[in-house]
Structure formats: C-alpha cells, structure tokens
Design a protein around this motif. Sequence first.
Motif, PDB file in Angstrom:
ATOM      1  N   VAL A  22      -3.471   3.690  -0.832  1.00 31.22           N
ATOM      2  CA  VAL A  22      -4.048   2.883  -1.905  1.00 31.22           C
ATOM      3  C   VAL A  22      -3.064   1.797  -2.344  1.00 31.22           C
ATOM      4  CG1 VAL A  22      -5.415   4.839  -2.743  1.00 31.22           C
ATOM      5  CG2 VAL A  22      -3.184   4.365  -3.760  1.00 31.22           C
ATOM      6  N   PRO A  23      -3.555   0.706  -2.912  1.00 29.10           N
ATOM      7  CA  PRO A  23      -2.658  -0.308  -3.468  1.00 29.10           C
ATOM      8  C   PRO A  23      -1.803   0.290  -4.581  1.00 29.10           C
ATOM      9  CG  PRO A  23      -4.882  -1.194  -3.223  1.00 29.10           C
ATOM     10  CD  PRO A  23      -4.974   0.279  -2.979  1.00 29.10           C
ATOM     11  N   ALA A  24      -0.493   0.024  -4.533  1.00 33.06           N
ATOM     12  CA  ALA A  24       0.426   0.560  -5.544  1.00 33.06           C
ATOM     13  C   ALA A  24       0.017   0.122  -6.949  1.00 33.06           C
ATOM     14  CB  ALA A  24       1.854   0.105  -5.232  1.00 33.06           C
ATOM     15  N   ARG A  25      -0.545  -1.061  -7.060  1.00 31.91           N
ATOM     16  CA  ARG A  25      -0.986  -1.582  -8.359  1.00 31.91           C
ATOM     17  C   ARG A  25      -2.070  -0.695  -8.977  1.00 31.91           C
ATOM     18  NH1 ARG A  25      -5.176  -4.540  -8.103  1.00 31.91           N
ATOM     19  NH2 ARG A  25      -4.674  -5.134  -5.979  1.00 31.91           N
TER      20      ARG A  25
ATOM     21  N   LEU B   8       0.844  -1.182   0.000  1.00 34.57           N
ATOM     22  CA  LEU B   8       0.000   0.000   0.000  1.00 34.57           C
ATOM     23  C   LEU B   8       0.885   1.239   0.000  1.00 34.57           C
ATOM     24  CD1 LEU B   8      -2.849  -0.940   2.509  1.00 34.57           C
ATOM     25  CD2 LEU B   8      -2.697  -1.365   0.059  1.00 34.57           C
ATOM     26  N   ALA B   9       0.520   2.199  -0.796  1.00 38.25           N
ATOM     27  CA  ALA B   9       1.308   3.427  -0.934  1.00 38.25           C
ATOM     28  C   ALA B   9       0.604   4.584  -0.252  1.00 38.25           C
ATOM     29  CB  ALA B   9       1.538   3.751  -2.404  1.00 38.25           C
ATOM     30  N   VAL B  10       1.352   5.345   0.542  1.00 39.54           N
ATOM     31  CA  VAL B  10       0.851   6.616   1.053  1.00 39.54           C
ATOM     32  C   VAL B  10       1.036   7.642  -0.060  1.00 39.54           C
ATOM     33  CG1 VAL B  10       1.064   8.390   2.823  1.00 39.54           C
ATOM     34  CG2 VAL B  10       1.477   5.987   3.411  1.00 39.54           C
TER      35      VAL B  10
ATOM     36  N   LEU C  10       5.313   4.698   8.940  1.00 41.92           N
ATOM     37  CA  LEU C  10       4.096   4.264   8.245  1.00 41.92           C
ATOM     38  C   LEU C  10       4.478   3.377   7.064  1.00 41.92           C
ATOM     39  CD1 LEU C  10       1.729   7.379   8.147  1.00 41.92           C
ATOM     40  CD2 LEU C  10       1.772   5.485   9.772  1.00 41.92           C
ATOM     41  N   GLU C  11       4.446   2.083   7.278  1.00 40.06           N
ATOM     42  CA  GLU C  11       4.705   1.110   6.218  1.00 40.06           C
ATOM     43  C   GLU C  11       3.584   0.084   6.229  1.00 40.06           C
ATOM     44  OE1 GLU C  11       8.566  -0.512   6.705  1.00 40.06           O
ATOM     45  OE2 GLU C  11       9.612   1.363   6.240  1.00 40.06           O
ATOM     46  N   PHE C  12       3.204  -0.359   5.039  1.00 38.00           N
ATOM     47  CA  PHE C  12       2.016  -1.204   4.930  1.00 38.00           C
ATOM     48  C   PHE C  12       2.240  -2.412   4.028  1.00 38.00           C
ATOM     49  CE2 PHE C  12       0.793   3.133   5.790  1.00 38.00           C
ATOM     50  CZ  PHE C  12      -0.104   3.002   6.852  1.00 38.00           C
TER      51      PHE C  12
END
Length: 269
Positions: free
Chosen positions: A208-211, A136-138, A230-232
């Motif tokens: 959101v999902p990086a994809r 997941l990307a911030v 913050l890492e997901f």
Amino acid sequence: MTRRVQRLEQAVGAQLIDRRKRPFALTDIGQAAVERCRRLVSTRDELRSLGQTGLPPTREFRIGVAHALTELALVEPIDEMRLAFPAVVARLYTGWSRELLERVRGGALDAAVVLLPKSETLPGGTDGDALGSEQLAVIASRDWRARAWAMRDAAEVGWILNPEGCAARAWLQKLLGRVGMPLRVGVETYNYELQMALVARARGLGLVPARLLARSTSRRQLCKIRVRGLEFPMTIWMISSMLTPLLDQPLNTLNRALKRRLSRAGSRA
C-alpha cells in the motif's frame, strides 16, 4: 454512409470498424479517431462561442486519476482549479494507471494523474510532469513484526492486493518471477482500507502507499516489513496530450495544487 466510412479509412490508412462483429464495432484506432474528431468539433465550437459572445467559453476538462491517488487528487486540487477557472467543467474518471495512459494517448482523456514505477519511461505520444515520488510499503500484521522475511517467505504467505491491472501488483509479480517465485493472491479488493484491515488480521501481506498507511484506522495493528529484493519506488505523473490552448492554464494550476498537496502529505507521513 458505407462509402463515406470507406473513404475515411482510406484517408486514415487504417481500419476503423470491425465488420466481423454484429453489430459492427469500432476498432481501437476507430475509437481513437472518434475521440480526436470530438475534440476538433469541441475546439470549433469554442472558437465560435468566443467570436459570438466575447466571453470565455465553457470547456470540458476530462481528467483521469489512478485508483491509488483518488484521495490525493479529487478534493483540494480539483477545487482550486475550479475556483480559478469557473468556465472549466471537470469530468473525472478513475482507473488503472496504464489504462488511463492509453486513454490519454487515444484522446479519450485530456490528462491523467498516474502512478508508475520509478524506472519506467513514459510512452510516446504523451507529455508528462513528474509531480513527486510515492513509496509503496510492504505491510504485515504487527504480530509478525519479529519475523525475518525473505522473498520465499513472502511468496508462501500470500498477498492481499488490488485486482489485476494495478501497476504495483504487476511490478510485484515481476520481481517475484525473477527469482522463480509465484504471486499467490489470497484476497483481491480495490479498497485499501479493507486490504489493511485484512492484513492486520494476519490474512496475508499487503502493498500500500505509505501515505495511506500513515492515516489508516488499522495502522496500530500493522507494521512495515523489509523483504530483500522487494522495493517499490514509484513516481506520480501528470500526463497530457494534445491539449487545446484553453486547457493549458487549468492544467498548470492543477499541477501546482497537486505538488503542494503532495508536499504536505509527505511531511505528515
């Protein structure tokens, strides 16, 4: 009827009906018992059909898909499974990952494709196959890309997120809570594309999902940001429980199709 239900409750060792409600309602255990009984009846009918016709019986396959994974799972993988097993009727349901997990455990679903934090273990009563990873990307508006972000900054700006029930949102709230920061949500919406469009307008941060970010129409107005702490890392799981033998092969076919789909999506991202 009342006596029969009471005897069934005694045999199960739990209350199946909440008699305090009007009209009466099933308890959680009662709902699970009904779903298990439906599956037993379905299995009996399959066996009768096989014995009478000698042909593979039509079988319903109830599959849950987490909201964040519908784009991944609902087209090519399902289509491949249906082509390989035309007698299997796919019933698709969407929801939050933990909600779908409980429905698999209770027998309301045969399997589910869910997204869970990498450190989280599967609950008892379920079998799982890890299909792949998801990051997941911030994200922030590209106008904010030169800014240095700390946890406090992210908390003060506010977020544009999925509604409550989302595992990623719950994980974000937990990480912020560890450092005494509240989760401030400015906009809630199920639609990731709408979330990214609002983030692009500098209405808040997103997760959101990086994809999906790589294919968004708003991607040129967005940037990934690093916020210390913050890492997901997430894992995509196929969860199943108590499948009948007639569903083992369709499930394996769906698993393989999803893994190929993930591999292609990962290489494009």
